[in-house]
Write an enzyme that holds these catalytic residues in place. Structure first.
Site, PDB file in Angstrom:
ATOM      1  NE  ARG A 228     -13.281  10.164   5.802  1.00  0.00           N
ATOM      2  CZ  ARG A 228     -13.359  11.389   6.312  1.00  0.00           C
ATOM      3  NH1 ARG A 228     -12.668  12.364   5.787  1.00  0.00           N
ATOM      4  NH2 ARG A 228     -14.128  11.637   7.348  1.00  0.00           N
TER       5      ARG A 228
ATOM      6  CE1 TYR B  24       4.886  -7.046   1.355  1.00  0.00           C
ATOM      7  CE2 TYR B  24       3.756  -5.539   2.829  1.00  0.00           C
ATOM      8  CZ  TYR B  24       4.322  -5.815   1.596  1.00  0.00           C
ATOM      9  OH  TYR B  24       4.280  -4.859   0.619  1.00  0.00           O
TER      10      TYR B  24
ATOM     11  CG  ASP C 245      -1.000 -10.795   5.432  1.00  0.00           C
ATOM     12  OD1 ASP C 245      -1.688 -11.262   4.503  1.00  0.00           O
ATOM     13  OD2 ASP C 245      -0.208  -9.837   5.280  1.00  0.00           O
TER      14      ASP C 245
ATOM     15  CE  LYS D 219       0.728  -7.935  -3.109  1.00  0.00           C
ATOM     16  NZ  LYS D 219       1.238  -8.208  -1.795  1.00  0.00           N
TER      17      LYS D 219
HETATM   18  C1  PLP Z   1       1.751  -7.347  -0.815  1.00  0.00           C
HETATM   19  C2  PLP Z   1       1.441  -7.780   0.561  1.00  0.00           C
HETATM   20  C3  PLP Z   1       0.909  -6.898   1.493  1.00  0.00           C
HETATM   21  C4  PLP Z   1       0.742  -5.430   1.187  1.00  0.00           C
HETATM   22  O1  PLP Z   1      -0.158  -5.160   0.172  1.00  0.00           O
HETATM   23  P1  PLP Z   1      -0.075  -3.779  -0.649  1.00  0.00           P
HETATM   24  O2  PLP Z   1      -1.381  -3.663  -1.294  1.00  0.00           O
HETATM   25  O3  PLP Z   1       1.080  -3.916  -1.595  1.00  0.00           O
HETATM   26  O4  PLP Z   1       0.177  -2.683   0.343  1.00  0.00           O
HETATM   27  C5  PLP Z   1       0.596  -7.375   2.743  1.00  0.00           C
HETATM   28  N1  PLP Z   1       0.782  -8.665   3.069  1.00  0.00           N
HETATM   29  C6  PLP Z   1       1.291  -9.547   2.187  1.00  0.00           C
HETATM   30  C7  PLP Z   1       1.480 -10.966   2.605  1.00  0.00           C
HETATM   31  C8  PLP Z   1       1.647  -9.137   0.911  1.00  0.00           C
HETATM   32  O5  PLP Z   1       2.189 -10.009   0.049  1.00  0.00           O
END
Ligand code: PLP
Length: 390
Positions: A55, A108, A181, A206
């Site tokens: 972990r 988000y 973010d 992403k």
């Molecule tokens: C997709 C996304 C997230 C969340 O990511 P996941 O891996 O799908 O949980 C957070 N912030 C933004 C801006 C996103 O586009």
């Protein structure tokens, strides 16, 4: 690598965290699917410099962490199982019952849900603000018990860029921890820690993983005290990242610069083309000079990544169906940052309470495009056929 600081960005990202000599010459680190990692002796369980429990991470996690430090110019990196987990971790790390928290209206959706449901349940008061807020109005929102603020630039679905140069000094002046973010800027076109933010979050799902086949998240910072708070929360929640996903994420770092730059340039070309079409009401891409936050974008970002939205004038169900029927190259799918193009209608999920343009219905049909690595001429032809059907 000798003298890493003298090498250019693409070279540094290619080498960061890699150590073929440690893995018998293999270019990439091994994936260890391990919970238990045995010690040689019973005493060795407790007297070892390395973690003996999966972990806490293995070599592949170490490689990813070293790479992310390079990507985001960070000193400390905490991994999470996905992007949302990273956002939640960042938000919960700096507040406790009785505190006040600020969140952008453009966050988000699931980030907003965590703040308005979970943080409130923890006894934290949450105020949501207009992403285009000016410094004076922002300052007026700060109370004695305001501990942290969560930004996102450009905003999810609607692509506002905050007046970051004006808002960050206000955070500093009031000792409010600034979190952003940075999934769109992803360390390639924007480095928030370098710009002055305290904490930077990314959904590695992403652009870092980049192939729509894994999940990951990271919370990054430079300050030791902030790092301790993040570490405590991450440990208490038991957040970790699977070795397979960590492998995909560290591999994605080797090509991220080229992918994001190519997708960004292709996206900008498509955005410019869309802006000329009569069926299109507005293109929401901060790299366009017509975008209301273009100056803010230019001050912080070195270029575009490949995600943006546009508004169609039409709003009736029949026209919307005609537009989407027959789309060939764009997949209808959530998420983004992969090699393939995607499209989503945003109206069903767009929730805004503080942003003038989106507060009331009748703004048009909002469509988000994720531009992949296909040829931009083919993508334009697909969009042209859809607009012609209107
Ligand atoms: C997709 C996304 C997230 C969340 O990511 P996941 O891996 O799908 O949980 C957070 N912030 C933004 C801006 C996103 O586009």
């Amino acid at each position: 690598m000798k003298n890493p600081e003298q090498k250019k960005r693409a070279t540094r990202l290619l080498h960061a965290g890699r150590s073929p000599e440690a893995f018998g010459g293999a270019v990439n680190p091994p994936i260890k699917r391990a919970s238990t990692i045995l010690a040689k002796t019973a005493d060795g369980l407790y007297n070892t410099p390395k973690s003996l429990y999966g972990r806490m991470g293995t070599e592949v996690h170490d490689a990813l962490i070293a790479g992310l430090k390079e990507l985001e110019a960070a000193d400390f990196v905490h991994l999470a199982p996905n992007g949302l987990g990273a956002c939640s971790l960042a938000m919960a790390s700096f507040v406790q019952s009785g505190d006040h928290f600020l969140l952008t209206d453009s966050a988000y959706g699931p980030t907003r849900r965590f703040a308005t449901r979970y943080l409130k349940k923890m006894g934290v008061d949450v105020t949501i603000f207009d992403p285009r807020i000016n410094a004076a109005d922002f300052k007026a929102l700060i109370r004695d018990n305001t501990r942290a603020v969560f930004f996102e630039a450009p905003g999810s679905l609607t692509f506002e860029v905050h007046k970051m140069r004006d808002l960050l000094p206000v955070c500093k002046e009031h000792s409010v921890t600034s979190i952003i973010d940075n999934t769109w800027g992803c360390g390639i076109v924007f480095q928030p820690l370098e710009f002055g933010f305290d904490v930077c979050v990314q959904a590695l799902t992403k652009y870092v993983i980049g192939h729509s086949d894994g999940f990951g998240g990271a919370v990054m910072c430079r300050d030791e005290k902030l790092n301790r708070s993040i570490n405590e929360a991450a440990t208490d929640w038991g957040l970790s990242m699977s070795p397979d996903d960590a492998y995909l994420a560290q591999r994605g770092l080797r090509t991220i610069k080229h992918r994001v730059e190519a997708q960004g340039q292709s996206g900008l070309k498509i955005a410019e083309w869309l802006e000329q079409q009569p069926q299109v009401k507005q293109v929401l891409h901060p790299a366009l000079p017509t975008h209301p936050d273009h100056e803010e974008y230019k001050a912080a970002f070195s270029g575009p990544s490949g995600l943006f939205s546009f508004l169609l004038h039409i709003e009736d169900k029949e026209s919307i169906e005609r537009f989407f029927a027959g789309i060939e190259l764009f997949g209808f799918g959530f998420s983004w940052g992969g090699f393939e193009s995607l499209m989503i209608p945003c109206n069903p999920q767009l929730l805004r309470t503080e942003s003038p343009q989106w507060k009331s219905k009748g703004y048009g049909t909002l469509i988000r495009l994720q531009i992949g690595l296909e040829d931009s001429d083919d993508l334009i032809a697909d969009l042209k056929a859809a607009l012609d059907r209107l």
